[in-house]
Design a protein around this motif. Sequence first.
Motif, PDB file in Angstrom:
ATOM      1  N   GLY A 102      47.705  42.236  42.357  1.00  0.00           N
ATOM      2  CA  GLY A 102      47.023  43.567  42.624  1.00  0.00           C
ATOM      3  C   GLY A 102      46.097  43.455  44.005  1.00  0.00           C
ATOM      4  N   GLY A 103      45.919  42.077  44.466  1.00  0.00           N
ATOM      5  CA  GLY A 103      45.361  41.919  45.944  1.00  0.00           C
ATOM      6  C   GLY A 103      46.384  42.140  46.923  1.00  0.00           C
ATOM      7  N   LYS A 104      47.712  41.954  46.653  1.00  0.00           N
ATOM      8  CA  LYS A 104      48.861  42.195  47.417  1.00  0.00           C
ATOM      9  C   LYS A 104      48.885  43.660  47.638  1.00  0.00           C
ATOM     10  N   GLN A 105      48.798  44.570  46.586  1.00  0.00           N
ATOM     11  CA  GLN A 105      48.951  45.523  46.653  1.00  0.00           C
ATOM     12  C   GLN A 105      47.921  46.438  47.486  1.00  0.00           C
ATOM     13  N   LEU A 106      46.626  45.913  47.323  1.00  0.00           N
ATOM     14  CA  LEU A 106      45.367  46.598  47.850  1.00  0.00           C
ATOM     15  C   LEU A 106      45.750  46.133  49.624  1.00  0.00           C
TER      16      LEU A 106
ATOM     17  N   GLU B  21      42.503  37.954  50.525  1.00  0.00           N
ATOM     18  CA  GLU B  21      41.071  38.174  51.041  1.00  0.00           C
ATOM     19  C   GLU B  21      40.931  38.135  52.525  1.00  0.00           C
ATOM     20  N   TYR B  22      41.568  37.118  52.891  1.00  0.00           N
ATOM     21  CA  TYR B  22      41.333  36.669  54.342  1.00  0.00           C
ATOM     22  C   TYR B  22      41.879  37.890  55.212  1.00  0.00           C
ATOM     23  N   LEU B  23      43.179  38.145  54.698  1.00  0.00           N
ATOM     24  CA  LEU B  23      43.903  39.357  55.729  1.00  0.00           C
ATOM     25  C   LEU B  23      42.950  40.665  55.512  1.00  0.00           C
ATOM     26  N   ILE B  24      42.696  40.956  54.444  1.00  0.00           N
ATOM     27  CA  ILE B  24      41.928  41.987  54.225  1.00  0.00           C
ATOM     28  C   ILE B  24      40.356  41.936  55.097  1.00  0.00           C
ATOM     29  N   SER B  25      39.859  40.977  54.933  1.00  0.00           N
ATOM     30  CA  SER B  25      38.651  40.741  55.863  1.00  0.00           C
ATOM     31  C   SER B  25      39.022  41.140  57.443  1.00  0.00           C
TER      32      SER B  25
END
Lengths: 458, 756
Positions: free
Chosen positions: A401-405, A430-434
Motif C-alpha cells: 500500500g505504501g508503494k501504491q501511495l 516513508e522516506y521517499l514520501i517525506s
Amino acid sequence: MQQVAGDGGRAVPSLRASQSRLVAEPYCVHRIIEDPEWCLIAVPPLTELCLQHIVQNFTNNPVLDRLPPKDQRKVLARLPTGLPLAVTANLISDEGYWKRCCTERWQVCDISNHGGSWKRMFLERHLENVLKCFVPNTTDPNQVLELIPLCRDYVRKLEVDQFLPPVKEDEKEETDNLSDSGSDLGFGEVCIHHYDLGALVPALPLLEELHLTYGMKDCGMNFEWNLFNFTYQDCCNLAAAVKMCHNLKVFKLTRSNVDDDRTRLLVRSLLDHPSLVELDLSHNLIGDKGAQAVSKLINHSKLEILCLCNNRICDEGAQALAQALAKNCTLTSLNLRLNHVEDKGGEAMGCALLTNTALKSLHLGGNRLAEPTAVLFSQVLAQNSSLTCINFSCNPIGPDGGKQLLKGLRCNQTMTEFDLRLAEVGEESEYLISQMLWANRDAARLQPVLQQPAEPRS
Amino acid sequence: MSRGAGQELAGPRWREPAPVRDPHPDQNPDSDTAEPGPEERIAARRRRIAARLDAQRRQALGENEEPKEEAVEVEEERSSHNQVEESRQKLAKLLFEGTRMVTDIQVAVDLRETQRRAEQAELKLQRVEKLENEARSSADKFEEITSKWALAKEMTIPQELWQLLNQQQQLCTQLLEEKNKLIGELQQELKNKDEQYVQTIKKQSDDIHLLLERMEEQIRMMLKTYRRNIHQIEKAFELERRELLDNNRKKWEEAIQALNTKELEYLHDRVRKVEEYEKQLNQLRVQDEEEYNSMKIHLESDVQNLERQLQHMKAVYLVNQEKLEYNLQVLKKRDEENTIIRSQQKRKLNRLHSLLSNLRTKLVKQEKQFREENQSLAADCERITGQCKEVQRRMRHFAASDAEKFTKVWLMNEEEAKGLMRRALDADRIIHTQQLGLPWEEPHYWFPNNVGPFRHYKAKRMATKLAAEVLTEGTSGAQEKKEKEEVGSGEGQKENTAKSGDTVTPLQNISKKTAKKILELVSDESGFLIERKLLRPLRALGKHECTLLRLDSIFSALEIDSEDDLYQLMDFFLKYKAKEGALSQSQGSPGGEDITDLGEERADGESSAQSDELKSSQGPLGSLPSVYIHADNVLKILKAFVQDFHKLREEDNSAEEVLQVWDSSKDGEYWEALTHVIPESTLKLWDALAVALEEYYNILTRRANLIAESAVLQQQNSELSLMLEQFITSGANSMELLSPPVQQMDLNLPCPGEPR
C-alpha cells in the motif's frame, strides 16, 4: 464567586494601609519641623486625595467619566480588582484594569483565546466559571441571569467543560461507591438534567463559539456513571438553544456521550444554520446512523470543519459521509480519527475525493484501513489537487500500500502533509514520501512569494 | 521568532486533552504505558546534535564566505539572504521534527487504543460465546434435573428416592458451583480490567509527562536554536554591515586622500598661475601706460586740429547762411508762380473729366446696339440653319422620289428591253431551229435576272454563314473557292465578282487556318457571351457544329451581323497582333503601312477591298503571328473591338447614305449589254442568212412564175387535146394517125410538180 470574595479580602489590607497613611498625616506636620530634608513634594496634593477618595468609594459612587483623562488613568490604576461586576462591567473599558483583574484571579491567562481583549476574557471566563459551578435545583438561576446584561456585549465564546448534575441524596452516593457499573443505569433514570442553556445562549447576541462538555472534572473517587449522563432532555434543550443562536460559528460538543439519537436531534436543529462553520463532536458515541445524520448536515449548512474523531462510525456511516462529500464544496477539513471506518468506508471516501475539490485536510488515522484503500487513494493523490493534508497514521496499510501511495504522490504537487506513521509502509517509502512532501512544501511556500515578489524586497 | 511563538502555542494545545481524559476510563484511548520513549528520545537527540553540527558547519562556512562577501557586494547581499533562508529551512525542519516527535506519542497512543479496542472486541466475543456455552450447558443440566423430578414422583421406595434426591442435590450444587465459578472468573476479569485500567492511567500519566517533557524540551530547543539562528543571522548581517562599513570607510578615505592630493595640486597650480598673472598684469600695465601716453599726445594734437577746422567751418557757415537766404527768396517767388499754374491745370482736369463721362455714355449705347444686332443675327442664323435642314430633308425626299421614279422608269424600260431581247432571242432561236436546223442554246448572261436599277453594294452574306464557310474551308478549300465564285457570279457584274472575290480573298489571304483559329479561339474564350440555355444542347452536338452555334450566339451578342463586321473582327485581331509584333519586333515599314491602311479603311468603310489587297500582300506576315495569339489576349481584343466597333458602324452608316447617290457609270454598261444580247457572229450569220433567203426567195418566185406558165401551157395543152379529140371524134380523121398524141402527153405531165 469565592475567588471574588477572596479578592475582596485581599483588597482590604491596601485600604488599611492608605487609611493609616491618612491617619499619620497630622503627625507629619509636627515631624516636618524636625526633618531638615522636608520639602513640599512630599505633601500629597488635593486632587490626589480626591482621587483616592473616589477610589475608596467607587462601589457606592462610581465617578469616572467626568474626570479628566489624566485623572481617569490614575483612578483606574488604583481601583481594586474586587469591585462588583455590576459596577465595573459597563463602566470601565480600560484594558489595564481588566488585565489586573484577570492576572490576579487566574494564573494562566492566554489573551489570544479571547480575541486579545482582557475585558472579554474576564467576562467570558467569569461566566464560564459560574456555569461550571452551577448545580441545578440548588443554585439560584438568577445568578446566571443577572450576569447576562453585564456581559452580553462582550461574550463571544463560551468554553464550558463541566456541567454539574443536581445534588442527590447521600445514600445513593455511598451505594455508588460500593457498586460501580450495575446500578448506574438505574440511577441514570432518576438523574435530573443539567443546566439548561436555553435561557442563557439566546440572550448573548454576539456568541460565536460554544464549547461544551457534559461531564464532571476532578470527581476522583466519587466517580459515578450518571455524572456523565447527557440526557435526552439536555439534548433537546441544547438543540433549541443552539438553534436560537444565529451567530454561532463554532460548536463543539465533546466527551458527552452523544449517541445516534441525540446526534440526529442536534443535527435537525442545526440544519440550514445561517453561520455555523465548525462542528466538533469528537469523543462521543456516534454510530452509523449519527454519521448519516451528520452527512445530511454537511450539505445543508456552511460547514467547513467537521471533527468526528473517536466515535463509533463504521463503514456505512463513512459511506454516507463520502456520498455527502462527493457533492459538497464547502467542507475543507474532515477528521475521522479513531473510528471503525475500515476499507469499505475508506474506499468510499476515496471515490468521493475523486470528484470533490473543496476538502483540504482529511484525518483517517486509526481506522484499520488496509491496502485496498491505499490503492484508491493513490488514484486520489494523482487526481485531486485540493487536498493538502492526509493522515493515515495507525492504519495497517502495509508496504505494498505504501508503494501504491508513493506512486500516487509522484503525480501530486499540492500535498504538504501526509502522515504515515505506524502504518507499516516500509522505511523506504516513508522516506521517499517525506522527501516529496518537503519538495511540495517548498513549492507551496514559494508560490505566494512568487505571486507578490516585489513586496518583501522593497 | 513567530515560529517559536507558534510552537509555544502548539504546546498547550497538546497538553490540554491529556488531563481531561482521566475521568473516562472506558473511553480513554491512552490506556497502555508510554511506548519506546528512550529510543525516540535518543533519535531526537541525535537529530538535534546533527542540526547543531549543521549550524556550526554553516557558521564556519559563513565565516569562510566572508572574504568572498568582501569581494562582491551583490554576493554579500545574497549570502545574508542565504543565511536567513538556511536558518528558515533548518528551523522548519526542526519544527516539523519536533511536532512529529510530540505527535508521535499521540499516534502511538492511538495505535495502542485501536489495538486495545480490537483485543477488547475479541475478548468480548469470546466472553459472550463462553457465556452462551455455559448457559446452554447449564440449561441442559437443569433440564436433566427437572426431568429427574418427574422420575422421582414415580419412585415409591424411599431409599431409591433418597438416592435420587441426593443425586439431584449433587447435580444442583454442581450447577451452582459452575455458575459461581463463572461469576468468579468474570469478577477476576473485572479485577484484572481494573488493574489494567489503573495501569493504563499510569501509562497515560507517564505519556502525558513524556509529552510535557518533550514539549518543554522542544520549546527549549526551539528557543535555543531560534536564538542561535538569530544570532547567526545577526552576526551575518553584522559582518556584512561591518564589511560594508569598512569598505565604505576605505573608499571614503581613499576618496578623501585623493581629494586632498588633488586640492594640493590645485593650490599649487593656483599659486603658480597667480604669479604668472601678476607678471602679465604688470607687463600689461606698463604697456598700457605707454600706449596711453602716446594716445594722449595724439589725441591732443587731434583736438587742436579739430578746433582749427571748427573755426574754418564757422566761417563757411556764415557764407552759406547768406546764400541760403537769397535762395529762399527766389523759391518763394517760384512758389507763387506754381500756384497759378496749378489752378490752371485744375480747370483743365475738370474739362477732361466731363469729356470722359460723355464718351462713356456713348460706349454704353454702342454696346447695347451691338448686342441687339448680335441677337438678331443669331436668330437669323438659326432660321437659316432650320431652312437648310428643311432643304436637306426635302432634297432627301426628292432624291428618294427621284430614285423611285428612276427605278420605275428603269423597270419600264428594262421590261421593254427585256421584251425586245426576248423577241430577239426567240427569233434567233426560230432562225436557228427552223431555218438553220441547228440546235439552239440559250446564251447565259448575268443581266436578264437583274430587276431594277443596279446598285453598287452587294447583298451581304450573313456573318455566320461566312464563319461556317471559313470553318469548313479548312476541310474543303478548293470546293469552297468554286462556291464563292459562283456566289460572286450570282451577284451580277463581272467587276463585282472580282470584288467579291477580293473580299473573300482577304480571308484567304489571312489564311484559312488563321481565320479558323481565330474563330475557334473566339468561340472557346468568349463562352460567357453564350446564353445559358444554349450551353446544354451544345454538348450533344459535334465539335464543328458546336463551335458554329457558339459563334452564332457570340456574334449576336457582339452585334456582328454582316460579313464586313466579321472581317473587321478578323482585321482587328490581326492588327492587334501586328501592333504587338510591331512593338515587340519593331518592324519598320510594313507595320506602319498596315496601320495607315487601316486608318484609310476606317475612313472608306466600304473600300475594304483595297486594304485587303494590301493585306493580301502581307498574307504570310499576317498569318504567322495570328497563330500565336494568346488565349488570354482574346478577351482584351474583343473588348477593344467592341469599343471601336460602334464607332466603325456609325461611320459605315453615314458612308452608306452618301453612297446612295447614284453611280451611273455602270448603267451605260448595263444597257449596252442589253443591246448586245445577240452577239456579233450571230448577226453576221443573220445577214448571210438573209442574203441566202433573199436568193432563195427569188428562185421561188421565179419558179412560181414558171409554174404559172406551165399551168397556162397545160391548159392550152388540155384545150388543144380537147380540140384534137373533138377533131378525132368528129371523124375527121377517122383514120388513125401513125403515132397517137395522147400517149406522149401522159409522160410529160408529172414533171412540173416535182420541185415542190
